[in-house]
Design a protein around this motif. Structure first.
Motif, PDB file in Angstrom:
ATOM      1  N   UNK A 203       0.831  -1.202   0.000  1.00  0.00           N
ATOM      2  CA  UNK A 203       0.000   0.000   0.000  1.00  0.00           C
ATOM      3  C   UNK A 203       0.865   1.251   0.000  1.00  0.00           C
ATOM      4  N   UNK A 204       0.330   2.295  -0.590  1.00  0.00           N
ATOM      5  CA  UNK A 204       0.955   3.605  -0.436  1.00  0.00           C
ATOM      6  C   UNK A 204       0.816   4.031   1.020  1.00  0.00           C
ATOM      7  N   UNK A 205       1.816   4.745   1.517  1.00  0.00           N
ATOM      8  CA  UNK A 205       1.785   5.184   2.910  1.00  0.00           C
ATOM      9  C   UNK A 205       0.525   5.998   3.212  1.00  0.00           C
ATOM     10  N   UNK A 206       0.065   6.753   2.238  1.00  0.00           N
ATOM     11  CA  UNK A 206      -1.066   7.649   2.453  1.00  0.00           C
ATOM     12  C   UNK A 206      -2.387   6.911   2.674  1.00  0.00           C
ATOM     13  N   UNK A 207      -2.444   5.624   2.315  1.00  0.00           N
ATOM     14  CA  UNK A 207      -3.701   4.893   2.458  1.00  0.00           C
ATOM     15  C   UNK A 207      -3.608   3.720   3.433  1.00  0.00           C
ATOM     16  N   UNK A 208      -2.430   3.463   3.962  1.00  0.00           N
ATOM     17  CA  UNK A 208      -2.272   2.347   4.902  1.00  0.00           C
ATOM     18  C   UNK A 208      -3.198   2.505   6.085  1.00  0.00           C
ATOM     19  N   UNK A 209      -3.853   1.405   6.437  1.00  0.00           N
ATOM     20  CA  UNK A 209      -4.771   1.423   7.561  1.00  0.00           C
ATOM     21  C   UNK A 209      -6.169   1.877   7.205  1.00  0.00           C
ATOM     22  N   UNK A 210      -6.350   2.408   6.002  1.00  0.00           N
ATOM     23  CA  UNK A 210      -7.674   2.865   5.577  1.00  0.00           C
ATOM     24  C   UNK A 210      -8.200   2.075   4.381  1.00  0.00           C
TER      25      UNK A 210
END
Length: 116
Positions: free
Chosen positions: A60-67
């Motif tokens: 995942x891109x860091x900006x979307x990790x966890x979401x």
């Protein structure tokens, strides 16, 4: 002929959720890596998430990790992107891609717009 058909985009308020789907045909889906990119006008296409052919490995891109969560159903020849806690900065044109034997294939894109 390889076809990747995205669906599920739309307009959602910040904090909401959407699920994108990408149905593939004309390709050996079960041995293809799949993923999602997004692109804003005038900017480079950026990787959002990708998944290995077996589904065992995801990135995942860091900006979307966890979401965001990427998944696939090889029996349905479909890859999904579950997007939760959406932010206005997630607004973009989202593209499905498939990678097999060092060739990449792209869908037409589906627009996601997140209002604040």
């Amino acid at each position: 002929q390889v076809q990747l058909v995205e669906s599920g985009g739309g307009l959602v308020q910040a904090g909401g959720s959407l699920r994108l789907s990408c149905a593939a045909s004309g390709i050996s889906f079960s041995i293809s890596a799949m993923g999602w990119y997004r692109q804003d006008p005038g900017k480079q296409r950026e990787l959002v998430a990708r998944i290995s052919s077996s589904g065992a490995t995801t990135n995942y891109a860091d900006s979307v990790k966890g979401r965001f969560t990427i998944s696939r159903d090889n029996a349905k020849r479909t890859v999904y992107l579950q997007m939760n806690t959406l932010k206005p900065e997630d607004t973009s044109l989202y593209y499905c891609y498939a990678s097999l034997n060092r060739r990449d294939y792209w869908g037409q894109g589906t627009q996601v717009t997140v209002s604040s």
